[in-house]
Design an enzyme around this catalytic site. Structure first.
Site, PDB file in Angstrom:
ATOM      1  N   PRO A 149      22.087-102.070 -61.203  1.00 40.06           N
ATOM      2  CA  PRO A 149      22.500-101.910 -62.575  1.00 40.06           C
ATOM      3  C   PRO A 149      21.485-102.411 -63.586  1.00 40.06           C
ATOM      4  CG  PRO A 149      23.865-103.489 -61.360  1.00 40.06           C
ATOM      5  CD  PRO A 149      22.591-103.322 -60.662  1.00 40.06           C
ATOM      6  N   GLU A 150      21.217-101.591 -64.548  1.00 39.65           N
ATOM      7  CA  GLU A 150      20.512-102.030 -65.744  1.00 39.65           C
ATOM      8  C   GLU A 150      21.567-102.142 -66.849  1.00 39.65           C
ATOM      9  OE1 GLU A 150      16.763-100.402 -66.713  1.00 39.65           O
ATOM     10  OE2 GLU A 150      16.393 -99.680 -64.697  1.00 39.65           O
ATOM     11  N   ARG A 173      23.340-106.847 -51.280  1.00 39.04           N
ATOM     12  CA  ARG A 173      22.069-107.588 -51.222  1.00 39.04           C
ATOM     13  C   ARG A 173      22.189-109.031 -51.703  1.00 39.04           C
ATOM     14  NH1 ARG A 173      17.220-104.003 -53.478  1.00 39.04           N
ATOM     15  NH2 ARG A 173      15.959-105.727 -52.736  1.00 39.04           N
TER      16      ARG A 173
END
Length: 272
Positions: free
Chosen positions: A2-3, A110
């Site tokens: 996500p940005e 992650r």
DNA sequence: ATGCGGACCTGTTAGC
DNA sequence: TGCTAACAGGTCCGCA
């Protein structure tokens, strides 16, 4: 993953489901994220009513009277709204169960993300206190970019991705805004004129706004809080388009690694 | 102060 | 088909 547009999309997706609802349980299945999920979060957030949901940079802030949950999605995180009896999957780290039978679930394979708790003003939190303005803040201007970049030798791409300069410009949108502004991503930040920073400033705002309108960018696995992808990928003009024709001049798009991140640009349309 | 590189992780894909 | 290496949307930290 996500940005800023993806984080904003997520925030907008979860807000109506949890605003004014009471957290009746916090289930931590795997404490291991970038920092361990604090036990204090479970102890102090349970029983609290959500009074606001905010975003600052790529952090999502869920506020209660007793304190604030600070969430970051890292590279691979997402937040989903689910029925409270939905069975967990691998990498489902934490559930916030609400009195309306909804579950806010953080999934992060992650583990670069974060789930923290603060009883102070969250904007004073160590992770938030030194970050730069939002792209739509009055404090974010072409002039500020110009001034702050004087005597800086780092690549412009790294400069605009520095969250102390401005928040929310990640790897995808950095490449895209530099293309839009006609600036080669390797150009030293200190060598760029005010006029070119004006173009870049506009490009950053425009691209982030447009992407939020499209529900963010789904490259492979971004989904919003309902599990839907974002549609900005179809608007990406350079990112992940190595070898494909530039939309302006048809010359193949180039790829270069800057600061260990892939960067895409048109060698003809973007000047140093 | 600045700039760079390593570190933290798992999953997917490209390449042999 | 199967193994291995490279790579992925972030960002903190330590070092020169």
């Amino acid at each position: 993953m996500p940005e800023l547009p993806e984080v904003e999309t997520t925030k907008r997706g979860i807000a109506p489901h949890i605003l004014d609802q009471t957290i009746i349980n916090v289930i931590v299945r795997d404490r291991r994220l970038r920092w361990p999920i604090p036990e204090q979060l479970q102890l102090e957030a349970t029983g609290q009513k959500v009074i606001s949901i905010k975003r600052r940079g790529k952090y999502i802030l869920i506020e209660t009277i007793a304190g604030t949950i600070i969430l970051h999605l890292g590279m691979s995180g997402n937040l989903r709204i689910l029925a409270s009896d939905t069975p967990p999957k691998k990498h489902d780290h934490v559930d916030f169960i609400f009195n309306n039978n909804q579950c806010l679930r953080l999934h992060d394979p992650r583990r670069f993300g974060a789930c923290l708790w603060t009883t102070e003003d969250p904007l004073d939190h160590k992770l938030l206190k030194d970050i730069g303005p939002e792209p739509w803040d009055d404090a974010f201007t072409a002039n500020m970019l110009f001034k702050r970049s004087r005597n800086r030798t780092l690549a412009i791409k790294n400069f605009i991705m520095d969250s102390k300069v401005v928040v929310g410009v990640g790897n995808i949108y950095a490449s895209e805004s530099l293309f839009q502004a006609g600036i080669n991503p390797e150009t030293p930040a200190g060598k760029i004129s005010l006029n070119r920073y004006k173009k870049l400033f506009i490009a950053i705002q425009k691209i982030l706004e447009k992407s939020i309108q499209q529900g963010g960018t789904t490259l492979k696995d971004f989904t919003n809080s309902s599990g839907q992808p974002g549609y900005f990928k179809q608007e990406l003009l350079v990112y992940d388009r190595e070898g494909k024709p530039c939309v302006n001049c048809e010359r193949p798009i180039s790829k270069v690694v800057i600061g260990q991140r892939s960067s895409f640009y048109c060698n003809l349309c973007q000047k140093k």
